[in-house]
Design a protein around this motif. Structure first.
Motif, short mmCIF file in Angstrom:
data_model
loop_
_atom_site.label_atom_id
_atom_site.label_comp_id
_atom_site.label_asym_id
_atom_site.label_seq_id
_atom_site.Cartn_x
_atom_site.Cartn_y
_atom_site.Cartn_z
N ASP A 91 2.73 16.78 -3.47
CA ASP A 91 2.09 18.06 -3.19
C ASP A 91 0.62 17.84 -2.87
O ASP A 91 -0.04 16.99 -3.47
CB ASP A 91 2.23 18.98 -4.41
N GLN A 92 0.11 18.62 -1.90
CA GLN A 92 -1.29 18.47 -1.54
C GLN A 92 -2.22 18.65 -2.74
O GLN A 92 -3.30 18.05 -2.79
CB GLN A 92 -1.66 19.49 -0.45
N ALA A 93 -1.79 19.44 -3.71
CA ALA A 93 -2.65 19.74 -4.85
C ALA A 93 -2.93 18.50 -5.71
O ALA A 93 -3.94 18.48 -6.44
CB ALA A 93 -2.01 20.82 -5.71
N VAL A 94 -2.09 17.48 -5.64
CA VAL A 94 -2.30 16.31 -6.50
C VAL A 94 -2.78 15.09 -5.73
O VAL A 94 -3.00 14.03 -6.32
CB VAL A 94 -1.01 15.97 -7.28
N ILE A 95 -2.96 15.21 -4.42
CA ILE A 95 -3.35 14.06 -3.62
C ILE A 95 -4.68 13.48 -4.07
O ILE A 95 -4.85 12.26 -4.19
CB ILE A 95 -3.38 14.43 -2.12
N VAL A 99 0.86 -1.18 0.00
CA VAL A 99 0.00 0.00 0.00
C VAL A 99 0.90 1.23 0.00
O VAL A 99 2.04 1.20 0.48
CB VAL A 99 -0.97 0.03 1.20
N VAL A 100 0.36 2.32 -0.55
CA VAL A 100 1.13 3.56 -0.70
C VAL A 100 0.42 4.67 0.06
O VAL A 100 -0.78 4.90 -0.12
CB VAL A 100 1.26 3.94 -2.19
N GLY A 101 1.16 5.34 0.92
CA GLY A 101 0.64 6.49 1.65
C GLY A 101 1.27 7.76 1.12
O GLY A 101 2.37 7.75 0.56
N GLY A 106 -6.19 13.49 -7.00
CA GLY A 106 -6.08 12.74 -8.25
C GLY A 106 -5.43 11.39 -8.03
O GLY A 106 -5.85 10.38 -8.62
N LEU A 107 -4.42 11.35 -7.17
CA LEU A 107 -3.74 10.09 -6.88
C LEU A 107 -4.64 9.13 -6.11
O LEU A 107 -4.59 7.91 -6.32
CB LEU A 107 -2.46 10.36 -6.10
N LEU A 108 -5.46 9.67 -5.21
CA LEU A 108 -6.43 8.83 -4.51
C LEU A 108 -7.44 8.24 -5.48
O LEU A 108 -7.77 7.06 -5.43
CB LEU A 108 -7.16 9.66 -3.46
N GLU A 109 -7.92 9.10 -6.36
CA GLU A 109 -8.97 8.67 -7.29
C GLU A 109 -8.50 7.57 -8.23
O GLU A 109 -9.22 6.59 -8.47
CB GLU A 109 -9.48 9.87 -8.09
N ASN A 110 -7.27 7.73 -8.75
CA ASN A 110 -6.81 6.74 -9.72
C ASN A 110 -6.08 5.55 -9.06
O ASN A 110 -5.58 4.67 -9.77
CB ASN A 110 -5.93 7.38 -10.80
N HIS A 159 -8.74 6.58 2.82
CA HIS A 159 -8.02 5.41 2.33
C HIS A 159 -8.84 4.69 1.27
O HIS A 159 -10.08 4.73 1.27
CB HIS A 159 -7.67 4.45 3.47
N ASN A 160 -8.13 4.06 0.36
CA ASN A 160 -8.77 3.23 -0.65
C ASN A 160 -9.46 2.06 0.06
O ASN A 160 -8.91 1.47 0.99
CB ASN A 160 -7.71 2.72 -1.62
N LYS A 161 -10.64 1.72 -0.40
CA LYS A 161 -11.41 0.67 0.26
C LYS A 161 -10.75 -0.70 0.15
O LYS A 161 -11.12 -1.63 0.87
CB LYS A 161 -12.83 0.63 -0.30
N ARG A 162 -9.79 -0.82 -0.75
CA ARG A 162 -9.08 -2.10 -0.83
C ARG A 162 -8.18 -2.32 0.38
O ARG A 162 -7.81 -3.45 0.69
CB ARG A 162 -8.26 -2.18 -2.12
N LEU A 163 -7.83 -1.22 1.08
CA LEU A 163 -7.03 -1.31 2.31
C LEU A 163 -7.97 -1.50 3.49
O LEU A 163 -8.79 -0.65 3.80
CB LEU A 163 -6.19 -0.04 2.48
#
Length: 586
Positions: A265-269, A48-50, A271-275, A561-565
């Motif tokens: 950067d907080q600005a891209v968090i 998993v990636v934080g 998008g990274l969560l979504e994908n 968190h992603n629901k897979r976690l």
């Protein structure tokens, strides 16, 4: 008056939008228990990636680290004898049980016999003794150590820490798996004092205290050794930090293969969560309140919201540390020099009245936070939300106090001069990394300029450089923005606000306040919680009157968190709990 209006207009607009969002959304905070989530069968292994928005400065030693970003690594790699449950009660960890002697001056711990270090060496009572002995050692503070509050109440601390004796009596190994903490007097904070993370004796015993912070074992992947469920195995400095599972972990082999921290950067968090490029964002800053509705709409993401165990604050420099003490790493209030620009208590109180803190909460946090008036976490029984001055937003009161103190605009330029008619400018300093804090700085500048205080808003610095300057080179600073994540073990604020505390960056030296803090844990009265609550109330009143800092707000912790976690079981103060039980479903 020369004060600019743009940020104030934006704040008003944000307030309106925040109210509209509250009226249309009106959602209860998401549960921290993952209610309603459909847990699938766990998959063996996986990564998993934080995400964290600021890079660790690179010091991964529990007794020397100073930032929450290092804590993100250490929470996986190191442990203490005790941990806490959701009620903040102490429960077993590396110690499986403990007993007090009759007069509460000693507590003896039985250690878990199965615990071992990442390099396979057994964990023993000698490691506990070594950890506390190092924190108590001469040269620890000079080397940058700031955790002496964990050892100050031990038997013989003063003599040992000053080099008058080489005999450390405070923590004693009875046998390999039994250790006794001995206190100079009955200690209401005994379990709190004994709860600090332990470091391995066999790794550090031959390294002088002054050299430990720079040692490879404090900094390098593969050399940082703990007893936790994950090992620090790789890093790309400032970008990525990899933790691999410790298969022989004493509580059972972790279900995940690895955890990766990425600095983004907080600005891209979002998008990274979504994908799915990141699986969680949590301590210390989480995601932004302005993005709540967007995150809530992501089908693959679950939100955890709860009150933050900390606060954002604007420090007011009462005194400046001498350059000699800064270079030597010593704390000596006798050598401090008064900050003439902020020495008048009425001026400091005027500053507090001038800032619309509820406006900051409503406008920048979209209402997901609270105005806080004390540097004690609101979750603690000791927090007093009524007796101390609440400093409701009152710019007219601020102006009146400044007038009374003799700070008036004598040349008609819109800004006040000091009582001697000389130019009076306060500098405001802040770090990069937390977007809400960055956005609050120019707004605070305008609030203060509205009451006639000229502000020099300095260019923000990267966090590592900022905190180094704040600690060592802040002789000309007046105001500074900072956020504190608080210790959950006890409400005692001495570690941040006593005159001898390394983190007391305002260099606040108030003997009455110091005495109240001492009274609050002086037996026998301190064994009664009501007594301690009264003393902390009195201390909070003193803090509010003297104002070494204006506590701005406590934002709600917004974690996702992603629901897979799965296997997430948050504590009031941290998302990172029982990480050996984390697992993925795909």
């Amino acid at each position: 008056m020369k004060a600019k209006k743009s940020w104030l207009v934006m704040l008003v607009l944000a307030l309106v939008l925040g109210v509209l969002a509250a009226c249309t959304g009106n959602k209860e905070p998401a549960s921290s228990e993952n209610e309603g989530s459909s847990e699938k069968d766990p998959v063996t292994g996986g990564t998993v990636v934080g995400a964290m928005d600021t890079a660790p400065t690179g010091l991964f030693n529990p007794i020397f680290y100073t930032e929450a970003y290092e804590s993100n690594i250490l929470s996986f790699t190191h442990e203490g004898l005790l941990t806490q449950d959701k009620n903040l009660d102490f429960i077993p960890n590396l110690a499986k049980e403990w007993t007090f002697n009759d007069d509460q001056t000693e507590v003896t711990f039985k250690l878990d016999e199965n615990a071992k270090w990442h390099d396979g060496e057994p964990f023993t009572a000698n490691d506990v003794v070594f950890t506390y002995k190092t924190i108590a050692s001469p040269g620890y503070v000079e080397a940058g150590g700031v955790r002496t509050q964990y050892v100050e109440r031990l038997v013989g601390y003063e003599e040992f820490s000053t080099g008058k004796t080489t005999d450390f009596q405070g923590v004693v190994a009875v046998d390999d798996h039994t250790v006794t903490f001995k206190f100079a007097q009955p200690n209401v904070l005994a379990l709190s004092d004994a709860s600090f993370m332990i470091i391995p004796e066999h790794i550090f015993k031959d390294i002088p205290v002054a050299e430990i912070p720079e040692a490879g074992a404090s900094r390098n992947p593969g050399e940082v050794i703990g007893t936790g469920p994950f090992q620090f195995s790789e890093m790309v400095q400032g970008e990525q930090y990899v933790l691999k599972k410790f298969a022989d972990y004493w509580q059972g082999e972790p279900k995940l293969d690895s955890v990766i921290w990425k600095v983004v950067d907080q600005a891209v968090i979002l998008g990274l969560l979504e994908n799915g490029e990141i699986d969680f964002v949590a301590d210390p800053n989480g995601f932004q309140a302005a993005d709540y509705e967007t995150v809530d709409a992501l089908e693959n993401v679950e939100i955890v919201e709860q009150p933050d165990f900390g606060y954002q604050t604007m420090g007011l420099m009462h005194n400046h540390r001498s350059k000699e003490d800064s270079e030597a790493g010593t704390i000596n209030p006798a050598n401090w020099t008064v900050n003439e620009k902020l020495k008048d208590q009425k001026v400091r109180q005027a500053i507090a009245y001038a800032i619309n803190r509820q406006g900051l909460v409503d406008g920048l946090l979209y209402g997901r936070g609270i105005v806080q008036n004390s540097p004690i976490a609101t979750q603690f029984w000791a927090y007093d939300d009524t007796t101390p001055n609440q400093y409701e937003f009152d710019p007219e009161k601020a102006k009146a106090l400044l007038d009374e103190a003799g700070y008036k605009d004598v040349n008609g330029d819109g800004f006040r001069e000091d009582p001697n008619g000389k130019e009076w400018v306060l500098n405001l300093n802040y770090p990069l990394g937390n977007q809400i804090r960055e956005r609050s700085a120019p707004i605070i500048e305008e609030f203060l300029e509205e009451v006639g205080i000229s502000i020099d808003l300095r260019q923000p610095k990267e966090a590592a450089a900022y905190f180094e300057d704040l600690e060592k080179n802040s002789q000309d600073w007046d105001l500074y923005l900072i956020g504190w994540s608080l210790d959950s073990t006890d409400p005692d604020p001495s570690g941040l606000w006593s005159s001898m505390a390394g983190y007391n960056y305002s260099r606040w030296n108030n003997p009455e306040a110091d005495q109240l803090l001492k009274d609050a844990f002086t037996p026998p009265d301190a064994f009664e919680q009501d007594y301690r609550k009264q003393k902390y109330s009195e201390w909070q009143v003193e803090f509010g009157e003297d104002l070494p800092s204006v506590i701005l707000y406590a934002a709600n912790s917004l974690w996702a968190h992603n629901k897979r976690l799965q296997g997430i079981d948050v504590l009031p103060y941290s998302f990172l709990n029982d990480t050996h039980l984390w697992h993925v479903t795909e």
